[in-house]
Design an enzyme around this catalytic site. Structure first.
Site, mmCIF file in Angstrom:
data_model
loop_
_atom_site.group_PDB
_atom_site.id
_atom_site.type_symbol
_atom_site.label_atom_id
_atom_site.label_comp_id
_atom_site.label_asym_id
_atom_site.label_seq_id
_atom_site.Cartn_x
_atom_site.Cartn_y
_atom_site.Cartn_z
ATOM 1 N NE ARG A 50 126.014 41.419 23.743
ATOM 2 C CZ ARG A 50 126.291 40.121 23.723
ATOM 3 N NH1 ARG A 50 125.340 39.260 23.384
ATOM 4 N NH2 ARG A 50 127.495 39.669 24.025
ATOM 5 C CB CYS A 65 126.435 32.699 25.064
ATOM 6 S SG CYS A 65 124.981 31.855 24.517
ATOM 7 C CG ASP A 99 123.439 41.276 27.431
ATOM 8 O OD1 ASP A 99 122.974 40.292 28.050
ATOM 9 O OD2 ASP A 99 122.754 42.274 27.126
ATOM 10 C CD GLU A 158 128.884 31.435 20.794
ATOM 11 O OE1 GLU A 158 129.436 30.358 20.566
ATOM 12 O OE2 GLU A 158 127.677 31.525 21.085
ATOM 13 C CG ASP A 159 126.784 36.728 21.190
ATOM 14 O OD1 ASP A 159 126.627 35.799 20.381
ATOM 15 O OD2 ASP A 159 126.140 36.826 22.246
ATOM 16 N NE ARG A 183 120.038 40.667 19.580
ATOM 17 C CZ ARG A 183 120.498 40.310 20.785
ATOM 18 N NH1 ARG A 183 121.764 40.012 20.942
ATOM 19 N NH2 ARG A 183 119.668 40.268 21.813
ATOM 20 C CG HIS A 200 122.490 34.389 18.958
ATOM 21 N ND1 HIS A 200 122.688 34.727 20.269
ATOM 22 C CD2 HIS A 200 122.814 35.497 18.237
ATOM 23 C CE1 HIS A 200 123.108 35.986 20.346
ATOM 24 N NE2 HIS A 200 123.189 36.480 19.140
HETATM 25 C C1 CIR Z 1 121.710 38.906 24.423
HETATM 26 O O1 CIR Z 1 120.496 38.990 24.240
HETATM 27 O O2 CIR Z 1 122.525 39.390 23.651
HETATM 28 C C2 CIR Z 1 122.201 38.207 25.665
HETATM 29 N N1 CIR Z 1 121.286 38.449 26.736
HETATM 30 C C3 CIR Z 1 122.344 36.726 25.417
HETATM 31 C C4 CIR Z 1 123.394 36.400 24.412
HETATM 32 C C5 CIR Z 1 123.483 34.946 24.161
HETATM 33 N N2 CIR Z 1 124.564 34.656 23.291
HETATM 34 C C6 CIR Z 1 124.595 33.638 22.447
HETATM 35 O O3 CIR Z 1 123.599 32.939 22.270
HETATM 36 N N3 CIR Z 1 125.699 33.469 21.752
#
Ligand code: CIR
Length: 254
Positions: free
Chosen positions: A86, A249, A61, A66-67, A132, A162
Site C-alpha cells: 500500500r 475504511c 486495496d 480511509e487509510d 500498520r 486496525h
Molecule cells: C488492508 O489489509 O489494508 C485492506 N485489505 C483492508 C483495509 C481496511 N481498512 C481499514 O480498516 N481502515
C-alpha cells in the site's frame, strides 16, 4: 457535522487485496462495485457531498481510502501506509485534499500510520499501535495535532488489524467496543456498547450526521445501536469484508 466524503472506486485488482480471512473467498468485483454505489448513496442520504476518485489498478486495496489520510477540522494528514503493497497509495492525496484544506501535513518514514488506526473523539484522537501504525508515525501525528490545538494518545493493540476494526465512536459519548477493546481502561468514561462476539465485524460502523451506517446482516448490533437512541441505515459490505475492510475504511469524512 460532516459536509464532505471522499471515496475511491474499487479497481479490478481488488481481488488481490490483502486479507487475513482467505476462507471467506475472493471478492466478486461486480458485486463490490454495486455495494460501493449503495455506500455512496447512503453517505449522500446522510447529507454529505461525495467525491469519487478514479480507480487505481496499481493498488488492490486503494478503495480503502480511509487509510491514506486523516482529515481533522484544521488540517489533513497524508499518511505513510505500513503495508508494503500500500506504500505510494497516498501519492495523489496532497493534491486532492488541497481542494479542501489549506494545511496539509505528511507522515514521514520511518514513521508509518494508517487512518484505520485513528479514532476521532471531538478534538482528541486515539491512535492504535498496530502492524500498520508505528510509534514514530503516531508521534508525528500527535505533534501535528498539538500544532493545531488538538491532542492525541496511543492505544496499544494486540489482535485487531486496525483500531477501528474494533471501535467506533458514535458521538453523544457512545462508543462501540469489540474484542480486545471491550474491557480497556482507556475507554471507561464512554457509554460503551459491547458488540456480541459473533458480530465482531459490525463494530466498524460510522456515524454520519444524523445516522449511524451499520453493515447489513448484523441485527443484534443494529438493535443495540437503535436502543441507544440512534437512527440507523444499513449497507451490505460483504465483498469488502473478505479483505478485512468495512464501512469506515471506504471513505474519508470531514
Ligand atoms: C488492508 O489489509 O489494508 C485492506 N485489505 C483492508 C483495509 C481496511 N481498512 C481499514 O480498516 N481502515
Amino acid at each position: 457535522m460532516f459536509n464532505n466524503a471522499i471515496v475511491r472506486t474499487p479497481a479490478p485488482t481488488l481481488v488481490q487485496g490483502i486479507t487475513s480471512a482467505p476462507e471467506l473467498g475472493v471478492p466478486d468485483y461486480e458485486k463490490a462495485l454495486s455495494q460501493h454505489q449503495q455506500y455512496i448513496k447512503a453517505l449522500e442520504a446522510c447529507g454529505v457531498q461525495v467525491r469519487v476518485l478514479e480507480k487505481d489498478d496499481q493498488y488492490p486495496d486503494s478503495c480503502f481510502v480511509e487509510d491514506v489520510a486523516v482529515c481533522t477540522r484544521a488540517f489533513a494528514m497524508v499518511t505513510n501506509p505500513g503495508a508494503a503493497t500500500r506504500k505510494g497509495e497516498e501519492r495523489d492525496l496532497p493534491q486532492i485534499l488541497g481542494d479542501y484544506y489549506e494545511n496539509i501535513e505528511k507522515i514521514q518514514a520511518p514513521g508509518t500510520l494508517e487512518g484505520g488506526d485513528v479514532m476521532m473523539v471531538k478534538d482528541h484522537y486515539y491512535i492504535g499501535l498496530s502492524d500498520r501504525t508505528n510509534r514514530e508515525g503516531a508521534e508525528q501525528f500527535i505533534t501535528a495535532l498539538e500544532k493545531y490545538g488538538m491532542t492525541g494518545s496511543v492505544i496499544e493493540m494486540e489482535e485487531m488489524l486496525h483500531l477501528k476494526t474494533g471501535l467506533a465512536y458514535l458521538e453523544d459519548n457512545i462508543l462501540l467496543v469489540a474484542g480486545e477493546f471491550r474491557q480497556r481502561e482507556e475507554f471507561r468514561s464512554f457509554i460503551r456498547v459491547e458488540i456480541p462476539e459473533d458480530e465482531g465485524y459490525a463494530a466498524n460502523c460510522i456515524r454520519v450526521n444524523d445516522y449511524v451506517i451499520v453493515p447489513e446482516g448484523f441485527d443484534k448490533t443494529r438493535k443495540l445501536i437503535e436502543a441507544a437512541g440512534l437512527k440507523v441505515k444499513t449497507v451490505d459490505t460483504s465483498e469488502y469484508r473478505k479483505l478485512d475492510g468495512g464501512l469506515s475504511c471506504l471513505s474519508l469524512r470531514f
